[in-house]
Design a protein around this motif. Sequence first.
Motif, mmCIF file in Angstrom:
data_model
loop_
_atom_site.group_PDB
_atom_site.id
_atom_site.type_symbol
_atom_site.label_atom_id
_atom_site.label_comp_id
_atom_site.label_asym_id
_atom_site.label_seq_id
_atom_site.Cartn_x
_atom_site.Cartn_y
_atom_site.Cartn_z
ATOM 1 N N UNK A 166 1.057 -1.234 -0.024
ATOM 2 C CA UNK A 166 -0.048 0.138 0.093
ATOM 3 C C UNK A 166 0.786 1.237 -0.049
ATOM 4 N N UNK A 167 1.936 1.311 0.928
ATOM 5 C CA UNK A 167 2.717 2.585 0.842
ATOM 6 C C UNK A 167 3.407 2.713 -0.369
ATOM 7 N N UNK A 168 3.526 1.625 -1.171
ATOM 8 C CA UNK A 168 4.447 1.859 -2.565
ATOM 9 C C UNK A 168 3.533 2.453 -3.417
ATOM 10 N N UNK A 169 1.975 2.826 -3.170
ATOM 11 C CA UNK A 169 1.250 3.651 -4.173
ATOM 12 C C UNK A 169 1.815 5.070 -4.002
ATOM 13 N N UNK A 170 2.848 5.441 -2.956
ATOM 14 C CA UNK A 170 3.406 6.737 -3.098
ATOM 15 C C UNK A 170 4.759 6.634 -3.356
ATOM 16 N N UNK A 171 5.309 6.587 -4.733
ATOM 17 C CA UNK A 171 6.538 6.492 -5.217
ATOM 18 C C UNK A 171 7.168 7.530 -6.225
ATOM 19 N N UNK A 172 8.327 7.654 -6.161
ATOM 20 C CA UNK A 172 8.846 8.359 -7.401
ATOM 21 C C UNK A 172 10.212 7.715 -7.572
ATOM 22 N N UNK A 173 10.402 7.152 -8.645
ATOM 23 C CA UNK A 173 11.926 6.512 -9.165
ATOM 24 C C UNK A 173 12.799 7.340 -9.127
ATOM 25 N N UNK A 174 13.922 7.184 -8.385
ATOM 26 C CA UNK A 174 14.954 8.092 -8.340
ATOM 27 C C UNK A 174 15.161 9.044 -7.408
ATOM 28 N N UNK A 175 13.876 9.053 -6.646
ATOM 29 C CA UNK A 175 14.087 10.187 -5.360
ATOM 30 C C UNK A 175 14.346 9.182 -4.178
ATOM 31 N N UNK A 176 15.183 9.885 -3.427
ATOM 32 C CA UNK A 176 15.697 9.313 -1.974
ATOM 33 C C UNK A 176 14.601 8.452 -1.064
ATOM 34 N N UNK A 177 13.255 9.255 -1.100
ATOM 35 C CA UNK A 177 12.256 8.710 -0.442
ATOM 36 C C UNK A 177 11.452 7.691 -1.330
ATOM 37 N N UNK A 178 11.966 6.626 -1.885
ATOM 38 C CA UNK A 178 11.034 5.864 -2.854
ATOM 39 C C UNK A 178 10.602 4.411 -1.981
ATOM 40 N N UNK A 179 10.075 3.731 -3.010
ATOM 41 C CA UNK A 179 9.188 2.564 -2.309
ATOM 42 C C UNK A 179 10.443 1.366 -2.019
#
Length: 302
Positions: free
Chosen positions: A10-23
Motif C-alpha cells: 500500500x505504501x508503494x502507491x506513493x513513489x517516485x523513481x530516483x527520489x531518495x524517499x522511494x518505495x
Amino acid sequence: MTGLIYDPGRCAGHNKEGHAEHAGRLAQLDLSTLQANVSLRAATDAELLEVHTLEHLQSVKAKCASGPGMLDADTYCGPESEAISREVAGGLIDLCAQVQAGERDNGMAIVRPPGHHATAQRAMGFCLYNGVAVAAASLRQRGGTRVAIVDFDVHHGNGTQDIFYADDQVLYLSSHQHPHYPGTGLASETGLGPGVGFTRNCPLVAGSGDAEFLAAYRDELLPALTAFKPGFILVSAGYDAHESDPLAGLMVTTDGFRILVQMLKDSAAQLCEGKVVFALEGGYHPGALAECLAATMDVLQS
Ligand SMILES: [Zn+2]
C-alpha cells in the motif's frame, strides 16, 4: 506482544523513481520476521485537524488529485499520496490506542512517507501529514495522556517541534545533525509561552558517531524524559544518522541504534508501563535501514 503496522504494498502507491524517499527503501526487509497485526486506516478530517489546518488538508488533496507533482522542492506527490499519508496517520492513532489500552506491549509502524517535517500548514521534506503529531494529539485528547516524542532522525523534526512548541503537555526531544536540513533545532529552541522547557534539542556536528549520539540521550534527553513523567512515548524513528546513509553525515552504527532503542524501551518500562510506539521516518540506505529495523523489532519483541 508488539503491535506492527507493515503494508509496503500500500505504501508503494506513493513513489517516485530516483527520489531518495522511494518505495524501494523497504525492499530489503526480511518479510518472514514481520507479521503485521495492526492495519493502516484513513484518519478522519477531525483527527488530522487536531494538528493541521483545513487549508493544508485541502491543498494536499487538490495537488495530489491533479496528478504527479511537487508540494515543495523536495516533496513529491501523486494521485494516491494524500490517501496513503492519511492512512499512515490513522494507523498510528490505532496502534497507539491499542498500546495505551494494554492490548499490545509496544508498537512499531514501518510506514512511508515520513511525517516529522510537515507543519500545521505545509508539506515539506518528503512529508505530507505529520503522523506522529496526529497520534500524539489523539492520545492526549482521548485520554489526557502526557506524551513525549523522541525524534532520533538525523534531520530536525521542525514540523513536530512547531506543532507543539507552545504546549506543556507534549514534550519534544530531538537529536539531529546541525547545521543540516531543515536548519532548525538549535539548543536555544526550548519552547514558547507555557511550552518553554518542553522542547529540547541536541544538535550534533557532522562526523559524530555512536559515542556522541548515545551521550546526547544519556546526559541530556533521557533525563529530560524522566523529569517529564510521560504517560506514553512516541518515537520518530529515522535511521538516516546511520554511517551508510547517503543523505547526511553522522556515523551511527546499527549497534548504536540497537543500544538507543533498548534505552528508550527501558525508559518506557520505568516511566509509563512500557508504552512506547516507534514510527519510521527517514533512512535512505535500504540495506542499513533493513538492519536497523530488524534490530528495533528484536529489542521491542524481547
Ligand atoms: Zn531524516
